[in-house]
Design a protein around this motif. Structure first.
Motif, PDB file in Angstrom:
ATOM      1  N   MET A 141      34.618  34.232  43.841  1.00 50.16           N
ATOM      2  CA  MET A 141      34.886  35.620  43.513  1.00 50.16           C
ATOM      3  C   MET A 141      33.638  36.451  43.806  1.00 50.16           C
ATOM      4  O   MET A 141      32.551  36.135  43.337  1.00 50.16           O
ATOM      5  CB  MET A 141      35.284  35.750  42.031  1.00 50.16           C
ATOM      6  CG  MET A 141      35.739  37.151  41.638  1.00 50.16           C
ATOM      7  SD  MET A 141      36.023  37.260  39.856  1.00 50.16           S
ATOM      8  CE  MET A 141      37.184  35.907  39.644  1.00 50.16           C
ATOM      9  N   THR A 142      33.817  37.485  44.592  1.00 46.36           N
ATOM     10  CA  THR A 142      32.692  38.319  45.016  1.00 46.36           C
ATOM     11  C   THR A 142      32.759  39.684  44.324  1.00 46.36           C
ATOM     12  O   THR A 142      33.815  40.093  43.852  1.00 46.36           O
ATOM     13  CB  THR A 142      32.727  38.512  46.528  1.00 46.36           C
ATOM     14  OG1 THR A 142      33.924  39.240  46.883  1.00 46.36           O
ATOM     15  CG2 THR A 142      32.715  37.161  47.248  1.00 46.36           C
ATOM     16  N   PRO A 143      31.606  40.397  44.295  1.00 46.20           N
ATOM     17  CA  PRO A 143      31.631  41.751  43.729  1.00 46.20           C
ATOM     18  C   PRO A 143      32.619  42.660  44.460  1.00 46.20           C
ATOM     19  O   PRO A 143      33.242  43.535  43.840  1.00 46.20           O
ATOM     20  CB  PRO A 143      30.182  42.225  43.903  1.00 46.20           C
ATOM     21  CG  PRO A 143      29.384  40.960  43.920  1.00 46.20           C
ATOM     22  CD  PRO A 143      30.230  39.959  44.618  1.00 46.20           C
ATOM     23  N   GLU A 144      32.758  42.455  45.787  1.00 46.75           N
ATOM     24  CA  GLU A 144      33.706  43.276  46.560  1.00 46.75           C
ATOM     25  C   GLU A 144      35.132  43.037  46.083  1.00 46.75           C
ATOM     26  O   GLU A 144      35.914  43.978  45.922  1.00 46.75           O
ATOM     27  CB  GLU A 144      33.584  42.937  48.045  1.00 46.75           C
ATOM     28  CG  GLU A 144      34.512  43.784  48.924  1.00 46.75           C
ATOM     29  CD  GLU A 144      34.430  43.361  50.371  1.00 46.75           C
ATOM     30  OE1 GLU A 144      35.058  44.041  51.210  1.00 46.75           O
ATOM     31  OE2 GLU A 144      33.762  42.345  50.672  1.00 46.75           O
ATOM     32  N   TRP A 145      35.481  41.745  45.847  1.00 46.33           N
ATOM     33  CA  TRP A 145      36.836  41.428  45.386  1.00 46.33           C
ATOM     34  C   TRP A 145      37.100  42.061  44.027  1.00 46.33           C
ATOM     35  O   TRP A 145      38.170  42.621  43.769  1.00 46.33           O
ATOM     36  CB  TRP A 145      36.998  39.911  45.299  1.00 46.33           C
ATOM     37  CG  TRP A 145      38.400  39.465  44.968  1.00 46.33           C
ATOM     38  CD1 TRP A 145      39.379  39.136  45.843  1.00 46.33           C
ATOM     39  CD2 TRP A 145      38.962  39.308  43.650  1.00 46.33           C
ATOM     40  NE1 TRP A 145      40.520  38.771  45.165  1.00 46.33           N
ATOM     41  CE2 TRP A 145      40.285  38.878  43.800  1.00 46.33           C
ATOM     42  CE3 TRP A 145      38.453  39.482  42.357  1.00 46.33           C
ATOM     43  CZ2 TRP A 145      41.122  38.620  42.734  1.00 46.33           C
ATOM     44  CZ3 TRP A 145      39.287  39.246  41.287  1.00 46.33           C
ATOM     45  CH2 TRP A 145      40.612  38.812  41.467  1.00 46.33           C
ATOM     46  N   ILE A 146      36.080  42.014  43.134  1.00 44.93           N
ATOM     47  CA  ILE A 146      36.235  42.603  41.793  1.00 44.93           C
ATOM     48  C   ILE A 146      36.442  44.102  41.885  1.00 44.93           C
ATOM     49  O   ILE A 146      37.319  44.674  41.214  1.00 44.93           O
ATOM     50  CB  ILE A 146      35.016  42.262  40.918  1.00 44.93           C
ATOM     51  CG1 ILE A 146      34.921  40.745  40.690  1.00 44.93           C
ATOM     52  CG2 ILE A 146      35.083  43.003  39.591  1.00 44.93           C
ATOM     53  CD1 ILE A 146      33.675  40.323  39.942  1.00 44.93           C
ATOM     54  N   ALA A 147      35.663  44.752  42.745  1.00 43.83           N
ATOM     55  CA  ALA A 147      35.768  46.212  42.879  1.00 43.83           C
ATOM     56  C   ALA A 147      37.128  46.614  43.437  1.00 43.83           C
ATOM     57  O   ALA A 147      37.769  47.561  42.950  1.00 43.83           O
ATOM     58  CB  ALA A 147      34.637  46.730  43.785  1.00 43.83           C
TER      59      ALA A 147
ATOM     60  N   GLN B 114      51.640  33.474  39.785  1.00 40.00           N
ATOM     61  CA  GLN B 114      52.499  32.945  38.732  1.00 40.00           C
ATOM     62  C   GLN B 114      53.659  33.891  38.414  1.00 40.00           C
ATOM     63  O   GLN B 114      54.799  33.458  38.296  1.00 40.00           O
ATOM     64  CB  GLN B 114      51.681  32.684  37.471  1.00 40.00           C
ATOM     65  CG  GLN B 114      52.455  31.994  36.353  1.00 40.00           C
ATOM     66  CD  GLN B 114      51.582  31.746  35.133  1.00 40.00           C
ATOM     67  OE1 GLN B 114      50.842  32.626  34.697  1.00 40.00           O
ATOM     68  NE2 GLN B 114      51.657  30.547  34.584  1.00 40.00           N
ATOM     69  N   CYS B 115      53.378  35.167  38.299  1.00 36.60           N
ATOM     70  CA  CYS B 115      54.421  36.147  37.969  1.00 36.60           C
ATOM     71  C   CYS B 115      55.225  36.569  39.197  1.00 36.60           C
ATOM     72  O   CYS B 115      56.411  36.869  39.089  1.00 36.60           O
ATOM     73  CB  CYS B 115      53.806  37.374  37.294  1.00 36.60           C
ATOM     74  SG  CYS B 115      53.004  37.010  35.709  1.00 36.60           S
ATOM     75  N   ALA B 116      54.567  36.634  40.362  1.00 33.34           N
ATOM     76  CA  ALA B 116      55.230  36.924  41.648  1.00 33.34           C
ATOM     77  C   ALA B 116      56.067  38.195  41.609  1.00 33.34           C
ATOM     78  O   ALA B 116      57.178  38.243  42.131  1.00 33.34           O
ATOM     79  CB  ALA B 116      56.081  35.730  42.070  1.00 33.34           C
TER      80      ALA B 116
ATOM     81  N   HIS C 140      45.259  37.454  35.027  1.00 28.32           N
ATOM     82  CA  HIS C 140      46.128  36.636  35.881  1.00 28.32           C
ATOM     83  C   HIS C 140      45.617  36.606  37.322  1.00 28.32           C
ATOM     84  O   HIS C 140      45.640  35.563  37.982  1.00 28.32           O
ATOM     85  CB  HIS C 140      47.561  37.178  35.852  1.00 28.32           C
ATOM     86  CG  HIS C 140      48.321  36.752  34.645  1.00 28.32           C
ATOM     87  ND1 HIS C 140      49.706  36.784  34.567  1.00 28.32           N
ATOM     88  CD2 HIS C 140      47.893  36.290  33.439  1.00 28.32           C
ATOM     89  CE1 HIS C 140      50.085  36.344  33.378  1.00 28.32           C
ATOM     90  NE2 HIS C 140      49.001  36.053  32.671  1.00 28.32           N
ATOM     91  N   LEU C 141      45.184  37.764  37.819  1.00 24.62           N
ATOM     92  CA  LEU C 141      44.699  37.827  39.196  1.00 24.62           C
ATOM     93  C   LEU C 141      43.428  37.001  39.376  1.00 24.62           C
ATOM     94  O   LEU C 141      43.207  36.397  40.435  1.00 24.62           O
ATOM     95  CB  LEU C 141      44.465  39.281  39.602  1.00 24.62           C
ATOM     96  CG  LEU C 141      45.726  40.151  39.715  1.00 24.62           C
ATOM     97  CD1 LEU C 141      45.356  41.600  39.994  1.00 24.62           C
ATOM     98  CD2 LEU C 141      46.642  39.623  40.811  1.00 24.62           C
ATOM     99  N   VAL C 142      42.609  36.978  38.347  1.00 19.37           N
ATOM    100  CA  VAL C 142      41.390  36.166  38.417  1.00 19.37           C
ATOM    101  C   VAL C 142      41.738  34.677  38.412  1.00 19.37           C
ATOM    102  O   VAL C 142      41.179  33.886  39.182  1.00 19.37           O
ATOM    103  CB  VAL C 142      40.448  36.504  37.239  1.00 19.37           C
ATOM    104  CG1 VAL C 142      39.282  35.517  37.187  1.00 19.37           C
ATOM    105  CG2 VAL C 142      39.923  37.931  37.372  1.00 19.37           C
ATOM    106  N   LEU C 143      42.678  34.288  37.560  1.00 26.95           N
ATOM    107  CA  LEU C 143      43.028  32.880  37.417  1.00 26.95           C
ATOM    108  C   LEU C 143      43.917  32.362  38.550  1.00 26.95           C
ATOM    109  O   LEU C 143      43.727  31.249  39.044  1.00 26.95           O
ATOM    110  CB  LEU C 143      43.735  32.652  36.074  1.00 26.95           C
ATOM    111  CG  LEU C 143      42.905  32.893  34.818  1.00 26.95           C
ATOM    112  CD1 LEU C 143      43.763  32.765  33.563  1.00 26.95           C
ATOM    113  CD2 LEU C 143      41.731  31.909  34.752  1.00 26.95           C
ATOM    114  N   HIS C 144      44.898  33.176  38.972  1.00 31.68           N
ATOM    115  CA  HIS C 144      45.905  32.691  39.912  1.00 31.68           C
ATOM    116  C   HIS C 144      45.814  33.314  41.303  1.00 31.68           C
ATOM    117  O   HIS C 144      46.355  32.746  42.255  1.00 31.68           O
ATOM    118  CB  HIS C 144      47.315  32.947  39.352  1.00 31.68           C
ATOM    119  CG  HIS C 144      47.503  32.475  37.938  1.00 31.68           C
ATOM    120  ND1 HIS C 144      47.380  31.152  37.575  1.00 31.68           N
ATOM    121  CD2 HIS C 144      47.789  33.160  36.794  1.00 31.68           C
ATOM    122  CE1 HIS C 144      47.595  31.025  36.280  1.00 31.68           C
ATOM    123  NE2 HIS C 144      47.834  32.237  35.767  1.00 31.68           N
TER     124      HIS C 144
END
Length: 342
Positions: A1-7, A32-34, A47-51
């Protein structure tokens, strides 16, 4: 996970929730939720961080680009016969209705429509993670093979077990014919068996539901045999049966897709390329006379008009047993000529 992805993910969440003010939960695009379950912003971010994001979800149709041109919709993998039947269109209409929910409360469809849409949602679920073939598509293919070769239930269950053992772990192919039929059950339309007088006077229903003889001609409702003491006794086999297929649910289904719903207004809004010829019953004098008498009904193009037709035939061939059927067809006349004749 990069700072760009978080932003960028934070910007995505801000945009998605800003476009639906007052909505505490929106569709979550994680794997997971799709895009099938609604989540709050904090839960969605977790969820986005985990999946991670749902694979190939590059156009935000659920989160800011719902009003896209219909030609640009990427449809799920379904067979040509499913596509012709409107499965893809129906799924698009169902989900676009969900996209455009603003600050309104969610309303569940009626039970029959809800079961139908739940079955259709299976068309979007891939059989496993390494194929584009949907669950519905796979079941339809296997059921077609079963019908073609007249396979028994036990043989079909064995085929499902063998095929399932060859698929990757986590596949969603049903394990038995019962499970497959349970999924497809919503496709079926209801029908009723109604006992009838052998001479056609009455139907044994409502006030005559418990009657054993016709109140008009005194004919027996059931087959009679000699009891051996000079009298006749009734069996439990009806002499005559009316197979009733309720047409209202079938007409309602014509309004469950955008395409067929538009066709149901063709009688009033359809283009006639040759106005000198009668191409539809709506062009006839009887139809126009009805419109003159019933203005309110004529003004609403979605009001359904039907025709009745019947004819007798022997389903087993001319040389077979003396048995005949007299089906009564209810034909919706709203449809274009080619569709109504089919």
């Amino acid at each position: 996970m990069t700072p760009e992805w978080i932003a960028k993910t934070d910007a995505f969440l801000t945009r998605a929730f800003d476009r639906e003010p007052g909505m505490p939960k929106i569709f979550c695009p994680c794997r997971q939720c799709a895009n099938r379950k609604r989540q709050a912003r904090e839960v969605m971010g977790r969820h986005l961080v985990l999946h991670g994001f749902t694979e190939n979800y590059t156009r935000w149709t659920y989160h800011g680009k719902a009003d896209r041109p219909r030609d640009e919709v990427v449809r799920q993998c379904i067979e040509a016969f499913d596509d012709d039947a409107g499965v893809g269109e129906m799924l698009d209409d169902f989900h676009e209705a969900q996209f455009r929910e603003e600050s309104q409360e969610e309303e569940d469809p009626e039970p029959t429509a809800k079961a139908y849409y739940q079955m259709l949602s299976a068309a979007q679920q891939p059989l496993h993670g390494h194929t584009k073939v949907s669950q519905l598509d796979a079941i339809a293919r296997l059921m077609a093979v079963k019908s073609q070769f007249s396979m028994s239930r036990a043989a079909f269950d064995s085929i499902l077990a063998v095929v399932g053992s060859l698929l990757p772990e986590g596949h969603i192919l049903p394990k038995s014919m019962y499970a497959a039929q349970k999924l497809l059950r919503a496709l079926k339309m209801p029908y009723e068996h109604i006992h009838a007088c052998p001479k056609g006077y009455v139907l044994f229903r409502k006030q005559h539901d418990d009657a054993k003889y016709c109140p008009k001609c005194n004919a027996s409702r059931y087959l009679e045999v000699d009891s051996g003491d000079g009298h006749k006794r009734q069996l439990t086999i009806p002499v005559k049966i009316l197979h009733y297929l309720p047409f209202i649910p079938r007409i309602q289904r014509l309004y469950m897709t955008e395409e067929s719903a538009k066709q149901m207004t063709w009688h009033k809004k359809g283009v006639r390329y040759n106005r000198d010829k009668l191409v539809h019953p709506a062009d006839g004098e009887a139809w126009k006379h009805f419109d003159m008498i019933h203005h309110e009904k004529a003004n609403e193009a979605r009001n359904v008009r039907v025709a009745l037709a019947t004819d007798g035939f022997n389903p087993y061939g001319m040389g077979a047993a003396p048995y005949s059927c007299w089906p009564v067809f209810v034909i919706p006349l709203n449809l274009p000529p080619a569709s109504s004749s089919n």
